[in-house]
Design a protein around this motif. Structure first.
Motif, PDB file in Angstrom:
ATOM      1  N   UNK A 122       3.099   5.968  -2.712  1.00 54.73           N
ATOM      2  CA  UNK A 122       4.296   6.741  -3.065  1.00 54.73           C
ATOM      3  C   UNK A 122       4.475   6.858  -4.574  1.00 54.73           C
ATOM      4  N   UNK A 123       4.013   5.854  -5.321  1.00 53.55           N
ATOM      5  CA  UNK A 123       4.159   5.883  -6.778  1.00 53.55           C
ATOM      6  C   UNK A 123       3.116   6.756  -7.467  1.00 53.55           C
ATOM      7  N   UNK A 173       4.622  12.778  -2.321  1.00 56.34           N
ATOM      8  CA  UNK A 173       6.053  12.855  -2.043  1.00 56.34           C
ATOM      9  C   UNK A 173       6.468  11.937  -0.897  1.00 56.34           C
ATOM     10  N   UNK A 174       5.489  11.522  -0.078  1.00 54.40           N
ATOM     11  CA  UNK A 174       5.836  10.689   1.076  1.00 54.40           C
ATOM     12  C   UNK A 174       4.596   9.951   1.550  1.00 54.40           C
ATOM     13  N   UNK A 175       4.770   8.677   1.853  1.00 49.42           N
ATOM     14  CA  UNK A 175       3.714   7.876   2.468  1.00 49.42           C
ATOM     15  C   UNK A 175       4.391   6.941   3.454  1.00 49.42           C
ATOM     16  N   UNK A 232       0.837  -1.206   0.000  1.00 47.04           N
ATOM     17  CA  UNK A 232       0.000   0.000   0.000  1.00 47.04           C
ATOM     18  C   UNK A 232       0.869   1.252   0.000  1.00 47.04           C
ATOM     19  N   UNK A 233       1.874   1.273   0.879  1.00 44.24           N
ATOM     20  CA  UNK A 233       2.760   2.448   0.960  1.00 44.24           C
ATOM     21  C   UNK A 233       3.489   2.664  -0.362  1.00 44.24           C
ATOM     22  N   UNK A 234       3.920   1.578  -0.983  1.00 47.11           N
ATOM     23  CA  UNK A 234       4.597   1.692  -2.284  1.00 47.11           C
ATOM     24  C   UNK A 234       3.639   2.245  -3.334  1.00 47.11           C
TER      25      UNK A 234
END
Length: 168
Positions: A106-107, A112-114, A101-103
């Motif tokens: 971020x994509x 800019x940040x997760x 999920x974080x990836x």
């Protein structure tokens, strides 16, 4: 040519020579005065710099004094939490797959940040000109996570320095 109320009007003219030998005329730099605030103001959602300057100096054009007194804040919009880049905190349902999920977040263009804060809280910094929180929530849902109502982390409720009303 400067307005008679401009803070740049009284600065000296300076003539310099550029790398090509041309003589250029400009105004000397206005050095920001060291402002020691006598009190602070707690930012509210609806605050605007011109309104704060009117409240504290009876002159909306003096908003720059507040900016000068808060040099750690890089832009007038950031000072009031109106910067295009925002950070939201959102609780998500626990589950495996948080790294994916974080990836995915971020994509996304504009993110800019997760990062994960704790076990089930995601903090996402993004450009609200590119994305909205519902866009991010849809990505979370697509990865099998439900999200609670997101809360913006900003300057609301934080204090800024209001310098004394000294004319000069």
């Amino acid at each position: 040519m400067f307005s008679k109320i401009s803070r740049y009007r009284a600065l000296d003219d300076v003539v310099t020579t550029d790398a090509d030998g041309r003589r250029l005329s400009s105004r000397a730099l206005r050095v920001a005065a060291v402002a020691t605030g006598q009190f602070t103001h707690t930012i509210a959602d609806a605050d605007r710099l011109d309104q704060l300057a009117t409240r504290y100096y009876q002159q909306p054009r003096n908003w720059w004094r507040i900016c000068d007194a808060n040099p750690e804040i890089l832009s007038p919009q950031e000072l009031l939490g109106a910067e295009p880049v925002v950070t939201y905190r959102c609780d998500i349902s626990p589950g495996a797959g948080i790294p994916n999920l974080l990836r995915a977040l971020t994509e996304m263009v504009g993110v800019s940040r997760a990062v994960l804060d704790g076990e089930a809280t995601v903090v996402v910094t993004f450009n609200r000109l590119n994305l909205t929180m519902p866009d991010l929530a849809a990505t979370m849902l697509a990865h099998g996570f439900t999200a609670s109502a997101a809360k913006q982390i900003g300057r609301t409720g934080k204090q800024i320095v209001i310098p004394p009303n000294i004319t000069g």
